[in-house]
Structure formats: structure tokens, C-alpha cells
Design a protein around this motif. Structure first.
Motif, short mmCIF file in Angstrom:
data_model
loop_
_atom_site.label_atom_id
_atom_site.label_comp_id
_atom_site.label_asym_id
_atom_site.label_seq_id
_atom_site.Cartn_x
_atom_site.Cartn_y
_atom_site.Cartn_z
N THR A 414 27.35 32.18 -65.71
CA THR A 414 26.49 31.09 -65.28
C THR A 414 26.49 31.03 -63.77
OG1 THR A 414 26.18 28.68 -65.26
CG2 THR A 414 28.44 29.45 -65.39
N GLU A 415 25.36 30.55 -63.21
CA GLU A 415 25.38 30.11 -61.82
C GLU A 415 25.39 28.60 -61.90
OE1 GLU A 415 22.12 31.28 -59.27
OE2 GLU A 415 23.07 30.41 -57.51
N CYS A 416 26.58 28.05 -61.79
CA CYS A 416 26.81 26.65 -62.07
C CYS A 416 26.70 25.81 -60.80
CB CYS A 416 28.20 26.51 -62.69
SG CYS A 416 28.60 24.83 -63.15
N ASP A 417 25.88 24.78 -60.85
CA ASP A 417 25.72 23.91 -59.68
C ASP A 417 27.00 23.18 -59.32
OD1 ASP A 417 22.75 24.29 -59.92
OD2 ASP A 417 22.85 22.70 -58.40
N ILE A 418 27.24 23.09 -58.02
CA ILE A 418 28.30 22.20 -57.54
C ILE A 418 27.59 20.90 -57.18
CG2 ILE A 418 30.16 21.88 -55.87
CD1 ILE A 418 29.96 24.93 -55.29
N ARG A 419 27.86 19.86 -57.93
CA ARG A 419 27.17 18.59 -57.69
C ARG A 419 27.60 17.98 -56.35
NH1 ARG A 419 28.03 15.97 -63.64
NH2 ARG A 419 26.75 17.46 -64.84
N PRO A 420 26.78 17.06 -55.81
CA PRO A 420 27.07 16.49 -54.49
C PRO A 420 28.50 15.95 -54.36
CG PRO A 420 24.87 15.90 -55.11
CD PRO A 420 25.46 16.61 -56.30
N GLY A 421 29.06 15.42 -55.44
CA GLY A 421 30.43 14.90 -55.35
C GLY A 421 31.49 15.97 -55.49
N GLY A 422 31.11 17.22 -55.75
CA GLY A 422 32.09 18.30 -55.86
C GLY A 422 32.39 18.71 -57.29
#
Ligand SMILES: [Zn+2]
Ligand SMILES: [Zn+2]
Length: 574
Positions: A414-422
Motif C-alpha cells: 500500500t501507499e498509505c497516507d500519513i494523516r495530518p496528526g501523524g
């Protein structure tokens, strides 16, 4: 000051005179002198010292005095006076390929356009088409020139991946002429810099006049900028400036070395030559004691003469290659053939165009031993990111297709998103099912440095993450890198045993050569991936390798140079 420096001031003077609408013969005389000096087979400073300036065609009387003044002081009074009379922003406009002094003059006089920004605004507001001698077509052309100039990252520079095919196209046409024996690209193209200002070609020919004529008449030449016996410049396909030099065979190596640069590398080399009793310039080594000149037909002879190991062009930035060359300790740089698999590939499950089967087949044909199918996670809804449920289906599909293929291993990923909070976009429970987890930032890019650094570091601390993709988020002509403390990110990668990506997509090239060099020095693992969204994107690996080579990276620094057996054990994949 060298020949090109002297010629540059004279050319600028010609542009200014034309811009001011002064006697056209005066401007032409400056341009002619500049051209002849640029194409001169000797060092102009040397000719000045030997009182031989009058031998240069077009450098007589008044202009000869100006040349003396330039060589003595670095500039000349008449130029300084003329330049002071012109708004400073005009120089930027004159720098844009495709906009000549006459057009700049018209725009300045009729619309008071004094800067590149002013020009862009006028074109967008359709004020240019209303001028006489102009129309919608000319306005559109100007708009495109300005946008290209501004969007190429550094103004006036073209991305390597755009310049590359143009260079090949021109070389191919030139090689087809029977009177051209050899043609090679020098300059920043040869050093594989991420953007280039122009294309510098060097050629051997028995009939230089014919070679030049052939060059000037290539089909896509839109403008002849300069025309001479040994050097000509054109605007090609309305896109980029191309210089062709015809050089003598006996000094081909010297000239190729000189015009490959970089400037910094050459300055250091000249210093070294002086210490050894030689004056080095584009024409060869002059023995200071005897005045005997040594010219090199082969480039390697230049370095041999100084007792240096031969540095490949990518290393020539004066970042330690001369010192390492003295100790014969230059790195054995990574090559395209060293890459055994691609760890960042999108299929039509998210925003890729092709099926997993087609991607596997294409990778197999390239000789890859493995690829990871890394479609987007659900936060990137625009790119068709997968829900957790869909991701588990995706993983199953990947392994069942893998069973059908001999000779290549398909890794689930997967190319997994790093959400704004980490936080990551998927739960640990799901991530642990995957072979390769790439973490990446795609949204919330305007965070401050501290927040962004913390966000990325916390992703690197997750035990399931393997690779950080496109670590700075920059996109050529679209957006700058986000603000992040790269050293802290690399330290976190090192501490947590993660790899950092060099993304080979020509619009990204992220990490760049400087950051990749820092990663290498710190001992951080690197992964060179293409971020393929379409089968032919696999070819972009070339550009990632270019970045890596400029960063002194060797095969063992990169995880995906490992054969499948070593690779799966390195990543603890079953
Ligand atoms: Zn991405
Ligand atoms: Zn991607």
C-alpha cells in the motif's frame, strides 16, 4: 574572464541597444563580435596579453577597446551606462526564450511592461493582442513562453526528462549527416542535473560549414539565435536553446571536459593544474615554464594528466570528487541494471491505468525479480484510495495473480497516507497483512516545519512501515517542497531501520541529489522507485538512478538492488 564571459557582456549590450531602438548596425556589430569570441579556438585573455586581439574577426576599433576594458575590469562603461537606462526587470524579459528585444521594446513602450510578472498579467488580460503587429496567436505564444519560463522550477530551466528526448532527437538527425562524425551532449545534460538551461552539443566534422548549415536547417529550429563557423545557437521547437560547437579532433577531449563542467569543478581543476605548473583552459594545458600546449583528444587524458582517477560527469560538482580522485577512491556508482525490482507501483485498483497482470508482465519483461503493488489508501479519495475491506481483497488478488506468474514475485502493498496528526490511514491489524508498506504525505502540506517533521517521524516509528515515499512532496512547476527537517526525518529512518525513497517520477525527483547524498552519508537505506501509474512509467527509473549517481550512491546503499532471496529476508517477508 574567459571567452564566454566576455561574449556574454557583448551579447547583452547588443540586446540592450536593440531594445532601445538604437542604430541596428551597432547592435549587430556587438553580436558579431560576441559570436566570434565565443567560437574562438583560443583563450581571449592570452590573445590580449600577446597583443593579438585585432586578429579576431569583427573585433576592430571601438569594440576592441571595449574588449580590453572587459578583460581589465570585468565590464565596460558604455554597457553600464546603457544598462542603467533600462528598467531592471527588462533583463528578465530578455531572458525568456522566444521573446526578442523588439517585442520587449514594443511591450514596454505601448503597455509599460517592465517585468516578467507584468508581462504574464498583460497576456492573461488579453492586452497584448490589441497591439498592432500582435494578435491572439502571438499573445498565446508569449503566454506559453512566460509560463514555461516560470514553471520550470528555476526560471529559464527545463526539466531533464523534457530535455532528454529533444537532445536524442537532435543528435539522431545530426548523426544522419555524412559530414558529422561524432556528436555528444555536454553541459548539465551530461551531468544529469535535474533541470537544464540549454542543450550543449559538441561535434566532430570534416566540413564544419556544412555541419552548421545542416544544424541551422533542422526542421524544428524555430529561431536562429547565433550563427557562426564553429558555434551556432538556435531555439528548438520553440522550447529550448541548443548550442552546437564543431571542435578540432585533437582537442575534442579537452573541450568536452570543459563544456561538461560544472563551473565549480573546472575552477578546482584549474587550481590543481596551476599547482602542478600548468595553465588549464578549454584549449588545453599550457606548461607555464615552456609555454608548450598539450591538447587532449580523449577526455580521460585531461584527468590522467593531473593524476586523477576519471570522475563520471554526474560527480563533477566539486563536492569532493577531485579529492577522492586524487586518492583513487571514487565510488562505483549504481546503474539502471542494478535495480532488481520496483517497490512503488499503482494498478487500476486505485489511480493507475493498468491491471496487476499487465504490470507484472511488463516488470518481468524488464528483467525485474519483484514488484510491490502499492495502491493508495482511502484518505486519497481523488486517487481512488482503497477502504480497509477493499485493501484486503486487493492483497488476495495480488497473491493469486502472483501464483500464476513464474520468474517474478508480486508483493502486496500500500501507499498509505500519513494523516495530518501523524496517524496512518490503516490500522496496524491490516498493515501487518502486507508485504510492503509505503508511507506518504499527500494532503495538509502547509503545516509548519515542526508539525510536519513530527508527523513524518511518527509514521517512521510505526513498526509496519517499510519505506517513506517522496519525502519532501515537491513537484516541478507545481509546488515547492513542504517545510520539513530532513535531517531529523533521516535520523528517524536510521533509528527505526526504514528506507527512504528516491521517487523517479520526472515531476518529483524526490529526494533530490543533495538530500539523497545526506541520507547516504548517514547510512540510511534508500529505495529507488518509479511510482508507476502507467506501464511506460517503469522507464523513469533512469531519472531516479541519475539522482542517486549525483548523490554518490552505490548499489549496496539501495534496498531494491537485492536479488529476491536477499530482498525478502531483508524485509522479513514470508
Ligand atoms: Zn504518492
Ligand atoms: Zn504513488
Amino acid at each position: 574572464m574567459d571567452n564566454s564571459g566576455v561574449a556574454a557582456i557583448l551579447s547583452k549590450m547588443a540586446l540592450l541597444l536593440e531594445f532601445k531602438g538604437e542604430n541596428p548596425f551597432k547592435a549587430k556589430a556587438y553580436e558579431r563580435a560576441a559570436r566570434n569570441i565565443r567560437g574562438l579556438g583560443e583563450d581571449i585573455g592570452e590573445m590580449y596579453r600577446r597583443d593579438r586581439l585585432s586578429e579576431i574577426p569583427g573585433v576592430g576599433g571601438a569594440i576592441r577597446e571595449k574588449v580590453r576594458e572587459i578583460l581589465d575590469t570585468g565590464t565596460f562603461k558604455a554597457y553600464e551606462r546603457t544598462a542603467a537606462e533600462v528598467p531592471p526587470g527588462i533583463f528578465g524579459i530578455l531572458d525568456i526564450p522566444g521573446i526578442g528585444p523588439k517585442t520587449a521594446k514594443l511591450l514596454y513602450e505601448k503597455l509599460d511592461i517592465r517585468s516578467v510578472d507584468g508581462l504574464l498579467k498583460a497576456a492573461i488580460e488579453h492586452r497584448i493582442r490589441r497591439l498592432s503587429r500582435m494578435g491572439p496567436k502571438q499573445e498565446e505564444k508569449i503566454l506559453r513562453s512566460v509560463q514555461r519560463y516560470q514553471s520550470s522550477g528555476e526560471p529559464g530551466r527545463t526539466p531533464l526528462a523534457t530535455a532528454d528526448p529533444i537532445t536524442e532527437e537532435i543528435k539522431e538527425q545530426l548523426r544522419a549527416f555524412p559530414f558529422i562524425k561524432k556528436v555528444i551532449a555536454a553541459g548539465s545534460i551530461r551531468r544529469r542535473k535535474e533541470t537544464v538551461k540549454d542543450i550543449d552539443l559538441i561535434a566532430l566534422s570534416d566540413v564544419p560549414a556544412k555541419a552548421m548549415d545542416g544544424f541551422l536547417h533542422l526542421q524544428k529550429v524555430t529561431e536562429v539565435i547565433e550563427e557562426g563557423n564553429t558555434l551556432s545557437s538556435v531555439l528548438y521547437d520553440n522550447k529550448i536553446r541548443v548550442d552546437l560547437r564543431i571542435v578540432p579532433e585533437e582537442s575534442f577531449g579537452t573541450l568536452l571536459q570543459h563544456f561538461t563542467g560544472s563551473k565549480e569543478h573546472n575552477i578546482h581543476l584549474r587550481k590543481l593544474a596551476l599547482e602542478k605548473g600548468y595553465k588549464l583552459n578549454e584549449y588545453g594545458f599550457t606548461d607555464i615554464a615552456t609555454n608548450v600546449i598539450k591538447r587532449c583528444a580523449e577526455e580521460k587524458q585531461v584527468y590522467d594528466h593531473l593524476g586523477l582517477e576519471f570522475p563520471v560527469p554526474e560527480l563533477r560538482e566539486d563536492r569532493g570528487e577531485i579529492e577522492a580522485g586524487m586518492q583513487k577512491r571514487l565510488p562505483k556508482l549504481i546503474e539502471v541494471e542494478d535495480i532488481k525490482g520496483d517497490l512503488h507501483v499503482h494498478s487500476n485498483w486505485s489511480d493507475g491505468e493498468d491491471s496487476i497482470e499487465d504490470l507484472a508482465l511488463s516488470a518481468l519483461e524488464r528483467g525485474y525479480e519483484y514488484i510491490a503493488i502499492t495502491d493508495h489508501s482511502h484518505s486519497t479519495a481523488i486517487a481512488g484510495g482503497l477502504s480497509e475491506k477493499r485493501l484486503l481483497e486487493h492483497t488476495k488478488a495480488v497473491s493469486s495473480i502472483d501464483e500464476k506468474f513464474e520468474g517474478i514475485r508480486l508483493l502486496s502493498g500500500t501507499e498509505c497516507d500519513i494523516r495530518p496528526g501523524g496517524k496512518l490511514d490503516y490500522s496496524d491489524r491490516v498493515l501487518q497483512e502486507l508485504d510492503i508498506v509505503i508511507a506518504a504525505v499527500h494532503a495538509g502540506l502547509d503545516q509548519d516545519r515542526k508539525t510536519m517533521t513530527k508527523r513524518i517521524v511518527s509514521a517512521l516509528e510505526n513498526e509496519h512501515v517499510d519505506i517513506l515515499a517522496h519525502p519532501t512532496g515537491r513537484k516541478f512547476g507545481k509546488r515547492e517542497a513542504y517545510d520539513v527537517d530532513m535531517e531529523k526525518v533521516l535520523q528517524a529512518a536510521l533509528d527505526n531501520d526504514k528506507a527512504i525513497e528516491i521517487n523517479s517520477s520526472p515531476s518529483r525527483l524526490d529526494l533530490n541529489d543533495i538530500n539523497a547524498g545526506m541520507a547516504r552519508k548517514m547510512g540510511v537505506w534508500l529505495a529507488i522507485n518509479t511510482d508507476t501509474h502507467r506501464l511506460d512509467n517503469f522507464n523513469n527509473i533512469r531519472y531516479g538512478i541519475d539522482v542517486a549517481r549525483r548523490a554518490w550512491i552505490e548499489p549496496q546503499d539501495v534496498v531494491n538492488t537485492r536479488h529476491i532471496k536477499d530482498f525478502v529476508s531483508l524485509f522479513r517477508i514470508e
